[in-house]
Design a protein around this motif. Structure first.
Motif, mmCIF file in Angstrom:
data_model
loop_
_atom_site.group_PDB
_atom_site.id
_atom_site.type_symbol
_atom_site.label_atom_id
_atom_site.label_comp_id
_atom_site.label_asym_id
_atom_site.label_seq_id
_atom_site.Cartn_x
_atom_site.Cartn_y
_atom_site.Cartn_z
ATOM 1 N N HIS A 55 18.446 -1.014 49.559
ATOM 2 C CA HIS A 55 19.372 -2.065 49.125
ATOM 3 C C HIS A 55 19.129 -3.395 49.825
ATOM 4 C CE1 HIS A 55 21.942 0.084 46.374
ATOM 5 N NE2 HIS A 55 22.181 1.053 47.253
ATOM 6 N N TYR A 56 18.726 -3.361 51.105
ATOM 7 C CA TYR A 56 18.671 -4.598 51.880
ATOM 8 C C TYR A 56 17.288 -4.949 52.415
ATOM 9 C CZ TYR A 56 23.713 -4.525 51.564
ATOM 10 O OH TYR A 56 24.991 -4.530 51.081
ATOM 11 N N GLY A 57 16.331 -4.062 52.248
ATOM 12 C CA GLY A 57 14.966 -4.372 52.629
ATOM 13 C C GLY A 57 14.663 -4.147 54.091
ATOM 14 N N SER A 58 15.572 -4.570 54.960
ATOM 15 C CA SER A 58 15.385 -4.452 56.403
ATOM 16 C C SER A 58 16.733 -4.668 57.078
ATOM 17 C CB SER A 58 14.391 -5.498 56.909
ATOM 18 O OG SER A 58 14.919 -6.807 56.730
ATOM 19 N N LYS A 59 16.765 -4.443 58.378
ATOM 20 C CA LYS A 59 17.992 -4.719 59.117
ATOM 21 C C LYS A 59 18.323 -6.204 59.081
ATOM 22 C CE LYS A 59 20.106 -4.426 63.686
ATOM 23 N NZ LYS A 59 19.953 -4.004 65.099
ATOM 24 N N ASP A 60 17.297 -7.046 59.149
ATOM 25 C CA ASP A 60 17.526 -8.493 59.063
ATOM 26 C C ASP A 60 18.134 -8.861 57.712
ATOM 27 O OD1 ASP A 60 16.595 -8.962 61.603
ATOM 28 O OD2 ASP A 60 14.576 -9.542 60.959
#
Length: 224
Positions: A55-60
């Motif tokens: 959903h977000y690609g990465s923690k960043d």
């Protein structure tokens, strides 16, 4: 006014993506983004780490989404103070008199006691986060416009340094949000509760309207 928690999720937004974002917001507010891993967020949200990254690609990417969500919630609460926004609402007569409204009061009304958003705001502002810097700049501009409007109405004295004055007033107001626990311990009541807001607002109005100090009488020595 509906609280921000009532509007956290739009219809159809009660999804795994929203659950991940809301869980990350809570954990980031409690411990700070750097101290929380994707795996911990996934576990608390009841999903797999792979779904978080899907959903977000990465923690960043997740952190950016949380920042955007929180910023929107803050702005909606302040805009909800009145049709004219923050400056118009704060210029209205309130419990503390003309200009007696405040960002702290808006947050007390807009966010329930269990909302993680005020705690997240503290981290944004104190950690030097760009999102926090942008919020402060926006609220400083709103305060500057408010004071200009109050000057035009004859409700505020002109200042030789309106930019610094606006920053001073904003910092005083936001101190209650940043130091809520310490203020509560000092005065014996949660400053964001109705009773706390009434007590704090009365003192703020008195200081802003009448001042806290008196100039020494002519000929009186400053030395005691």
């Amino acid at each position: 006014m509906r609280s921000a928690s009532d509007r956290d999720d739009q219809p159809g937004d009660l999804t795994a993506r929203a659950a991940i974002r809301n869980t990350a917001l809570r954990l980031f507010a409690e411990r700070g983004p750097d101290a929380v891993s994707v795996r911990e967020i996934a576990s608390a949200a009841g999903v797999s780490p792979a779904l978080v990254l899907h959903h977000y690609g990465s923690k960043d990417g997740l952190r950016a989404a949380v920042d955007a969500f929180a910023t929107d919630a803050f702005e909606r609460v302040l805009a909800g103070l009145g049709e004219g926004g923050l400056a118009e609402a704060l210029a209205d007569d309130g419990p503390a008199g003309p200009g007696g409204g405040s960002i702290a009061e808006a947050f007390a009304v807009g966010f329930p006691p269990d909302s993680p958003l005020p705690a997240y705001l503290r981290r944004l502002l104190l950690a030097g986060d760009p999102a926090g810097d942008a919020l402060f700049a926006s609220w400083h501009q709103a305060t500057l416009e408010l004071m200009s409007a109050l000057e035009a109405q004859g409700l505020a004295r002109p200042s030789v340094d309106p930019v610094a004055r606006a920053a001073f007033l904003l910092v005083n107001d936001m101190a209650m949000l940043l130091l809520t626990r310490q203020v509560a311990a000092a005065i014996g009541v949660d400053p964001l509760s109705p009773a706390g807001m009434q007590r704090w607002g009365a003192q703020a109005a008195d200081v802003y309207t009448h001042g806290a100090f008196r100039a020494p009488h002519e000929g009186e020595s400053h030395d005691r």
